[in-house]
Motif scaffolding. Sequence first.
Motif, PDB file in Angstrom:
ATOM      1  N   VAL A   4     -14.470  14.550  31.205  1.00  0.00           N
ATOM      2  CA  VAL A   4     -13.317  14.965  32.004  1.00  0.00           C
ATOM      3  C   VAL A   4     -13.848  15.727  33.211  1.00  0.00           C
ATOM      4  CG1 VAL A   4     -11.268  16.433  32.088  1.00  0.00           C
ATOM      5  CG2 VAL A   4     -11.746  15.059  30.046  1.00  0.00           C
ATOM      6  N   ASP A  21     -15.499  15.421  26.398  1.00  0.00           N
ATOM      7  CA  ASP A  21     -14.172  15.568  25.800  1.00  0.00           C
ATOM      8  C   ASP A  21     -14.158  16.552  24.633  1.00  0.00           C
ATOM      9  OD1 ASP A  21     -15.610  14.030  24.061  1.00  0.00           O
ATOM     10  OD2 ASP A  21     -14.281  12.292  24.126  1.00  0.00           O
ATOM     11  N   SER A  59     -13.137   9.721  31.598  1.00  0.00           N
ATOM     12  CA  SER A  59     -11.824   9.413  31.026  1.00  0.00           C
ATOM     13  C   SER A  59     -10.679   9.955  31.862  1.00  0.00           C
ATOM     14  CB  SER A  59     -11.730   9.977  29.605  1.00  0.00           C
ATOM     15  OG  SER A  59     -11.890  11.395  29.615  1.00  0.00           O
ATOM     16  N   GLN A  60     -10.929  11.044  32.615  1.00  0.00           N
ATOM     17  CA  GLN A  60      -9.850  11.670  33.386  1.00  0.00           C
ATOM     18  C   GLN A  60     -10.431  12.466  34.537  1.00  0.00           C
ATOM     19  OE1 GLN A  60      -6.535  11.288  32.559  1.00  0.00           O
ATOM     20  NE2 GLN A  60      -5.790  12.470  34.297  1.00  0.00           N
ATOM     21  N   VAL A  62      -9.141  15.456  37.090  1.00  0.00           N
ATOM     22  CA  VAL A  62      -8.078  16.432  37.291  1.00  0.00           C
ATOM     23  C   VAL A  62      -8.280  17.089  38.651  1.00  0.00           C
ATOM     24  CG1 VAL A  62      -6.817  18.376  36.306  1.00  0.00           C
ATOM     25  CG2 VAL A  62      -8.139  16.856  34.805  1.00  0.00           C
ATOM     26  N   GLU A  74      -4.908   6.761  40.960  1.00  0.00           N
ATOM     27  CA  GLU A  74      -6.232   6.467  40.437  1.00  0.00           C
ATOM     28  C   GLU A  74      -7.293   6.699  41.510  1.00  0.00           C
ATOM     29  OE1 GLU A  74      -6.241   2.478  38.982  1.00  0.00           O
ATOM     30  OE2 GLU A  74      -5.238   3.002  37.104  1.00  0.00           O
ATOM     31  N   ALA A  79      -8.075   7.250  35.774  1.00  0.00           N
ATOM     32  CA  ALA A  79      -6.799   7.961  35.738  1.00  0.00           C
ATOM     33  C   ALA A  79      -6.959   9.373  36.299  1.00  0.00           C
ATOM     34  CB  ALA A  79      -6.285   8.027  34.304  1.00  0.00           C
ATOM     35  N   THR A  80      -5.976   9.791  37.110  1.00  0.00           N
ATOM     36  CA  THR A  80      -6.020  11.133  37.696  1.00  0.00           C
ATOM     37  C   THR A  80      -4.734  11.895  37.381  1.00  0.00           C
ATOM     38  OG1 THR A  80      -5.022  10.480  39.797  1.00  0.00           O
ATOM     39  CG2 THR A  80      -7.416  10.287  39.611  1.00  0.00           C
ATOM     40  N   SER A  81      -4.849  13.199  37.453  1.00  0.00           N
ATOM     41  CA  SER A  81      -3.679  14.072  37.337  1.00  0.00           C
ATOM     42  C   SER A  81      -3.946  15.284  38.210  1.00  0.00           C
ATOM     43  CB  SER A  81      -3.438  14.495  35.884  1.00  0.00           C
ATOM     44  OG  SER A  81      -4.566  15.190  35.359  1.00  0.00           O
ATOM     45  N   TYR A 271      -6.816  20.484  31.429  1.00  0.00           N
ATOM     46  CA  TYR A 271      -6.605  19.182  30.775  1.00  0.00           C
ATOM     47  C   TYR A 271      -7.115  19.214  29.336  1.00  0.00           C
ATOM     48  CZ  TYR A 271      -6.845  14.181  29.811  1.00  0.00           C
ATOM     49  OH  TYR A 271      -6.683  12.946  29.236  1.00  0.00           O
ATOM     50  N   HIS A 275      -4.904  18.967  25.697  1.00  0.00           N
ATOM     51  CA  HIS A 275      -5.129  17.938  24.685  1.00  0.00           C
ATOM     52  C   HIS A 275      -5.844  18.489  23.456  1.00  0.00           C
ATOM     53  CE1 HIS A 275      -4.208  15.563  28.245  1.00  0.00           C
ATOM     54  NE2 HIS A 275      -3.908  14.566  27.435  1.00  0.00           N
TER      55      HIS A 275
END
Length: 282
Positions: A4, A21, A59-60, A62, A74, A79-81, A271, A275
């Motif tokens: 991440v 992770d 995986s991500q 942020v 993206e 994948a982005t947030s 993030y 999770h």
Amino acid sequence: MSVVIGIDVGGSTTKIVGYTDSGKLVSMLKVEAADPQTSAYGALGKFINENGLSLSQVSQIVLTGVGASLFKKEVYGIATSCVDEFQAIGRGGLALSGKKEGLIVSMGTGTAFVRAGKDGIVHIGGSGVGGGTVLGLCGQMCGASSCKTGVDMAQTGVLSRVDLNIKDISTGVISTLPPETTASNFGKMEDGVAPEDIALGVLNMTFQTIGMMAVFACRNDRVKNVILTGTLTQVPFAKQVFEALRRLHGVQFTIPNHAIYATATGAALSYLHQHGNTHEIC
């Protein structure tokens, strides 16, 4: 291994931090470029290359910071947030300092003040005084082409040639103020003052202003720990100013290791916590 990545997208500088992770720190780095998107993409590419990763292992991503909104759903198919910058500042400051609560002061182009602890993370205010102040004033007053140039010039400056101290205006004893306490930034400006002296005066004014705002914030709060983060923490003179303020006002100032990466760290950890992952700082 799945990673991440937290990215703090600034105007021209991007900081990036990666965790597995399971919450183990991978590495931290920063990249400078002419615009936020170039800087962020460059940082991500450099991070992946230097750590021997493939895009599929990320995986991500942020994002946080002023440039985070420039990115779509993206990045390189990953994948982005986005996470609120003040939340990232608070979480990152606590994680890097190892403290459970404190006033996190993020010194970037301007300065943000964030209260973080068991009651949550709250942005309590900010100031336009910060790295942009140093760059602008040193550029106009000292001919410095960059913030770093101004900081380098200040190393040979003499502060007593530009600042007015208590001892300059009073022969008596003021019980709560040592004689060397600043009475007026740039209140002296002797003849023959050098650009190096002015550069030091700019740094002193900037750090004293930020430090005193932190002191005032702490006076209305039970928290007495101030955690300093951001690019300006790298300026050696900062420690001298904040130590003087600690002695004078009894507020503890801490500059944690990797302080410039606090916001990016907070983004990634936000993030992971969301999770249910734990983390360690190595």
